[in-house]
Scaffold this active site. Structure first.
Site, PDB file in Angstrom:
ATOM      1  N   PRO A 299     -14.229   9.036  29.219  1.00 30.55           N
ATOM      2  CA  PRO A 299     -15.391   9.848  28.830  1.00 30.55           C
ATOM      3  C   PRO A 299     -16.060   9.389  27.543  1.00 30.55           C
ATOM      4  O   PRO A 299     -15.397   9.323  26.503  1.00 30.55           O
ATOM      5  CB  PRO A 299     -14.779  11.244  28.658  1.00 30.55           C
TER       6      PRO A 299
ATOM      7  N   ASP B  38     -16.546  13.510  26.794  1.00 31.48           N
ATOM      8  CA  ASP B  38     -15.661  14.022  25.757  1.00 31.48           C
ATOM      9  C   ASP B  38     -16.512  14.899  24.846  1.00 31.48           C
ATOM     10  O   ASP B  38     -17.514  14.418  24.296  1.00 31.48           O
ATOM     11  CB  ASP B  38     -15.082  12.825  24.993  1.00 31.48           C
TER      12      ASP B  38
ATOM     13  N   TRP C  63      -8.058  12.922  21.139  1.00 29.39           N
ATOM     14  CA  TRP C  63      -7.433  11.912  22.000  1.00 29.39           C
ATOM     15  C   TRP C  63      -6.444  12.569  22.955  1.00 29.39           C
ATOM     16  O   TRP C  63      -6.163  12.020  24.025  1.00 29.39           O
ATOM     17  CB  TRP C  63      -6.748  10.842  21.154  1.00 29.39           C
TER      18      TRP C  63
ATOM     19  N   GLN D 237     -10.024   0.455  23.226  1.00 32.26           N
ATOM     20  CA  GLN D 237      -9.302   1.583  23.820  1.00 32.26           C
ATOM     21  C   GLN D 237      -7.818   1.310  24.054  1.00 32.26           C
ATOM     22  O   GLN D 237      -7.101   2.189  24.542  1.00 32.26           O
ATOM     23  CB  GLN D 237      -9.971   2.006  25.120  1.00 32.26           C
TER      24      GLN D 237
ATOM     25  N   TRP E 221      -7.957   5.423  24.329  1.00 34.57           N
ATOM     26  CA  TRP E 221      -7.785   6.144  25.595  1.00 34.57           C
ATOM     27  C   TRP E 221      -6.687   5.563  26.471  1.00 34.57           C
ATOM     28  O   TRP E 221      -5.937   6.302  27.107  1.00 34.57           O
ATOM     29  CB  TRP E 221      -9.117   6.168  26.338  1.00 34.57           C
TER      30      TRP E 221
ATOM     31  N   LYS F 190     -22.549  -8.620  14.840  1.00 30.20           N
ATOM     32  CA  LYS F 190     -22.456  -7.223  15.248  1.00 30.20           C
ATOM     33  C   LYS F 190     -23.821  -6.566  15.078  1.00 30.20           C
ATOM     34  O   LYS F 190     -24.541  -6.843  14.117  1.00 30.20           O
ATOM     35  CB  LYS F 190     -21.409  -6.506  14.388  1.00 30.20           C
TER      36      LYS F 190
ATOM     37  N   LYS G 282     -28.414  -1.358  12.434  1.00 34.99           N
ATOM     38  CA  LYS G 282     -29.799  -1.017  12.116  1.00 34.99           C
ATOM     39  C   LYS G 282     -30.269  -1.776  10.883  1.00 34.99           C
ATOM     40  O   LYS G 282     -31.440  -2.167  10.789  1.00 34.99           O
ATOM     41  CB  LYS G 282     -29.928   0.492  11.900  1.00 34.99           C
TER      42      LYS G 282
END
Length: 928
Positions: free
Chosen positions: A56, A95, A528, A558, A562, A595, A598
């Site tokens: 999620p 989530d 989590w 993850q 997760w 990476k 902004k």
């Protein structure tokens, strides 16, 4: 006479230009109208299940390019599986609990969290989260992601929360849940404990301080006037110092420098001397660290002891080898404090301010205390050196602010209780890439217990009661069942809305003392734990799904998130992993490998790409990259992808245009009546199908991308379709040769549209609508094409592959002649070939070389014919290109001597004149 009317020029309603930003939303509305997800699921019902369980995303903000990469990868897999023999339902999820949503409600909506009742604040958090669920749902659907969008899973839904509480209850029942005082990651900016998965490392400028702890009780081992030298980057923790750790096996030395004597590790003496400015320090004694155990130092500015203890965690990487130990502010320090009964001192509150337990510093924010502590050390004559360093330091991944270690009472899941089962479960899973297994295995092998409690209100409550009489924590099957059912009926806010007596079964008494008065836990569960329970709350809750999942697919971050939390809860409750396979992808970077941020101005938003180019371009980019590593995206890269898309689309358009008058039921030509060239390109098509199917099965979508693109651009557009234009445009509409070519085009179009459908579904369905003779309303309601073994012919393929190599050589001669303006169009060129003997024998097998080279005339000379001096020398032959003799036929454009030999059609060649006569005779017959 207008001879164009007798040409079979391509005609199709399929638009020339893609205009995807406009057409895709129209196609998506049509998908919604016909409920394409339900139709696919009805068609595949009863097939073996393939369950890709959706990790999620957090419902806070618009989706970014990383979300797009992840969701498109999942969609490609699910679409492929549903077209290749599986029932592959896809239930997207979100989530929705946790600090960022609390923070957003406070800052963006101006809510004073402490001024309104908790249930009201939670309601505002739920409304905020659900608004972003709807916003992200629209954005994911715009990507073309197919799923059960009408009924996603959301972690704040009552049925989800109830299942999560039962997972907690099962873990507690097995003894894996406990409450304890430990030094844990603590975020002053969030005012809560954090788990390892919520930590990220960023650069931080910190003091680099060498302090002196005077020896108070030498135990006859160390001179009474010596000082033990410690090094720290967190001077604010010195008020909490309760000991000094040394490694038992390291060598430690007594050093005289100036008028003082110091104790430190021998292996770091040179570095320390250079840093603090000691000149010619003299070593007076040496000990093993274990010999120093029990020596007692005095705190630099408090009247309390700081004993030397032994710690295996001490290293010689930096510092002095004598480690300042504050059990209240470090995980290893805490464990060492327990071992030596040092006690725990944590003079910092939940907001990061020093308390009265640190006299002289109370009320200071911990970071501000660094300067004041340093001054205090200097006043005490115990500051040896002060500098500054920039180093990687743990930060709260949500607020991006530094975290500290802080000893507090928290609820933990005991990893030690089932660590070996976790490690075995990892070995039973298929990991893609393979290094994922090693990464997670090492994480689990080395991780401490999981801190699962959070000092927040927007989350699932920890369903524990405390007896007011005996003070013991209460969690039983009876209490868990009762709370879980209340939550399923009313949602987890019921915990905050009702008194304890209304949350417990009627007449409940304390199982320890029989008491009847209780208080409830106020902490909530780590988010989590929320998402890590999804395998239970979704896969076991939804009847169309199955447990364990066939695949988890998320970013490589993850492994500590997760993948890890899901594994932990599943093994704790069920004894095995919740997934059969785990596939991870890298991060998205800009075109230069940086990476996205902004501040750099290099962020590419998926919404902008779709508005400008279309979702299918973004999806094609996803398929083009080796996503298991970090991937790059930029405007220039997307422009290249758009060009590939254009070539694929134009190939489909050509195929469709030449099938306008083709009825597959009536006009198909059997394979045994096809020409060699036709059978060769069909064999090539079968090879592409086999390669693509294998690549899809291995999740290697870049192979699919290249296979389809190369087949369209090289095999079809640059060769077969180019050669076939004469057959398709010039031959009589129903001639066997034209119908044979159409048969080939039809079969290839069906196959290639199906093969590419999981990647560019909008374009695939748009093409599908225009294919004659198909019964299904959408390509999504078909299966992947199977490889037809009967069409594979290795000898034939090798023959034509050799021909293509020679053709490539001849094309060099034609290009050179075109550059020298020998001819305009290649149909006005004549080619004389002077081959070597083995090439001559090979080329004699082809009786249509002029058609295959797309020229007016080819003369194949005998091997003993000498090539003219101006012939171009090539690999295996020489070639001379000259203007073809004769006139240009107005209809087929071939320059040939027989133009005008038919008196009725003086501007046509004999072949075209015959076709035209037949055409008009047929027209007159129909009119009569």
């Amino acid at each position: 006479m207008d001879y164009s009317k007798t040409l079979n020029l391509p005609q199709t309603d399929f638009p020339m230009r893609a205009n995807l930003p406009k057409r895709e939303p129209e196609i998506q509305r049509w998908w919604d109208e016909i409920d394409i997800y339900a139709k696919v699921q009805a068609r595949t019902k009863g097939r073996p299940k393939f369950i890709l369980h959706d990790g999620p995303p957090y419902a806070n903000g618009d989706i970014h390019i990383g979300h797009a990469l992840n969701k498109i990868l999942k969609d490609i897999i699910v679409r492929y599986k549903s077209m290749s023999g599986y029932d592959a339902p896809y239930v997207p999820g979100w989530d929705t609990h946790g600090l960022p949503i609390e923070h957003a409600v406070v800052t963006k909506e101006g809510v004073d969290r402490k001024a309104i009742p908790i249930p009201e604040f939670r309601k505002k958090c739920a409304e905020y989260a659900l608004s972003y669920v709807e916003r992200q749902k629209a954005q994911f659907k715009r990507l073309g992601v197919r799923g059960d969008w009408k009924n996603p899973y959301i972690t704040l839904k009552p049925e989800y929360e109830a299942r999560q509480i039962r997972v907690f209850g099962e873990m507690a029942k097995k003894g894996y849940i406990y409450k304890g005082l430990k030094a844990v990651y603590w975020s002053p900016s969030s005012e809560t404990a954090l788990a390892e998965a919520e930590i990220e490392y960023r650069d931080k400028r910190s003091p680099s301080l060498y302090a002196l702890f005077p020896v108070a009780d030498s135990k006859g081992k160390v001179p009474a006037d010596a000082y033990v030298v410690i090094w720290t980057t967190t001077p604010w923790t010195i008020p909490a110092n309760l000991g000094i750790a040394v490694h038992p096996e390291f060598d430690y030395v007594l050093v005289r420098a100036g008028d003082r004597r110091y104790v430190l590790a021998k292996g770091l003496l040179e570095n320390v001397a250079q840093t603090v400015g000691w000149r010619d320090p003299q070593v007076e004694a040496t000990w093993k660290g274990k010999e120093l155990e029990g020596v007692v130092c005095r705190h630099p500015f408090y009247d309390r002891p700081s004993p030397i203890v032994l710690g295996e965690h001490v290293t010689l990487d930096a510092g002095t080898g004598c480690v300042h130990t504050a059990p209240g502010h470090g995980e290893e320090d805490f464990e060492l404090g327990k071992k030596y009964n040092l006690g725990v001192l944590c003079p910092v509150d939940e907001k990061g301010y020093m308390t009265a337990e640190a006299p002289g510093f109370e009320g200071l924010f911990y970071d501000d205390a660094n300067k004041v502590v340093t001054q205090k050390l200097e006043e005490a004559g115990c500051l040896l050196h002060l500098g500054f360093i920039t180093h990687q330091y743990p930060h709260d991944w949500r607020t991006k602010k530094p975290v500290i270690f802080r000893a507090t009472e928290q609820w933990f899941a005991s990893i030690d209780g089932f660590r070996q089962e976790l490690l075995r479960a990892i070995q039973d899973v298929k990991w893609i890439p393979k290094w994922g297994e090693t990464r997670l295995y090492n994480m689990v092998a080395e991780r401490g217990d999981w801190c699962i409690s959070r000092q927040r209100v927007w989350g699932v409550p920890i369903p524990i009661f405390y007896c007011r009489a005996c003070g013991k924590a209460i969690i039983t099957d009876e209490t868990i069942d009762h709370v879980a059912e209340l939550v399923r009926q009313h949602g987890s806010s019921v915990w905050f809305e009702r008194d304890e007596k209304d949350l417990l079964p009627p007449g409940f008494a304390c199982p320890h003392c029989g008491g009847s008065a209780f208080r409830k836990e106020t902490d909530t569960m780590d988010v989590w734990f929320d998402s890590g329970s999804s395998h239970e709350a979704v896969l076991r809750e939804r009847e169309e799904l199955a447990w364990p999942a066939d695949l988890y697919l998320e970013g490589s971050d993850q492994y500590r998130g997760w993948f890890n939390s899901s594994l932990t809860t599943a093994v704790a409750v069920h004894g095995r992993a919740p997934y059969k396979a785990v596939l991870s992808h890298g991060f998205t970077l800009d075109g230069e490998g940086r990476k996205m941020s902004k501040s750099l101005g290099n962020v590419i938003a998926p919404q902008d790409v779709m508005d400008k180019l279309g979702a299918d371009i973004l999806r094609l980019w996803v398929a083009s990259v080796d996503y298991q590593a970090d991937v790059r995206i930029s405007d220039a890269i997307l422009a290249q992808i758009a060009e590939v898309y254009r070539k694929i689309r134009n190939t489909f358009r050509f195929l469709l245009g030449n099938l306008k008058d083709f009825n597959p039921a009536a006009d198909r030509v059997p394979d045994d009546q096809l020409e060699e060239l036709d059978r060769f390109i069909l064999a090539r098509n079968e090879r592409v199908k086999a390669r693509v199917r294998k690549a899809y099965d291995a999740y290697e979508f870049h192979t699919v991308f290249h296979a389809v693109h190369n087949f369209c651009a090289v095999d079809l557009s640059a060769f077969y379709l180019d050669v076939c234009k004469d057959r398709l445009y010039v031959e009589a509409a129903s001639s066997p040769r034209r119908r044979a070519a159409q048969t080939v085009l039809y079969d290839i179009l069906l196959d290639q549209v199906k093969l590419i459908a999981p990647i560019i579904p909008h374009t695939a369905d748009e093409v599908w609508r225009h294919i004659p003779g198909v019964e299904e309303i959408s390509v999504q309601l078909t299966d992947m094409p199977e490889v037809r073994a009967a069409r594979l012919d290795e000898a034939l393929e090798k023959k034509w592959e050799r021909f293509l190599d020679l053709r490539h050589e001849v094309m060099k001669a034609l290009e050179e002649a075109r550059r020298q303006k020998v001819f305009g169009h290649s149909l006005g060129a004549a080619v004389d070939l002077y081959p070597e003997p083995h090439v001559h024998d090979f080329l004699q097998q082809f009786d249509n070389l002029a058609e295959l080279f797309i020229v007016a005339k080819v003369t194949l000379h005998a091997p003993d014919d000498a090539a003219p001096a101006d012939a171009l020398k090539l690999e295996g032959l020489a070639a001379k290109v000259t203007p073809a003799p004769g006139e240009k036929c107005e209809r087929c454009w071939i320059v040939t001597p027989d133009v005008g030999q038919d008196a009725d059609h003086p501007t046509l060649c004999l072949r075209c004149a015959t076709i035209v006569k037949t055409h008009y005779a047929h027209v007159l017959q129909e009119q009569q």
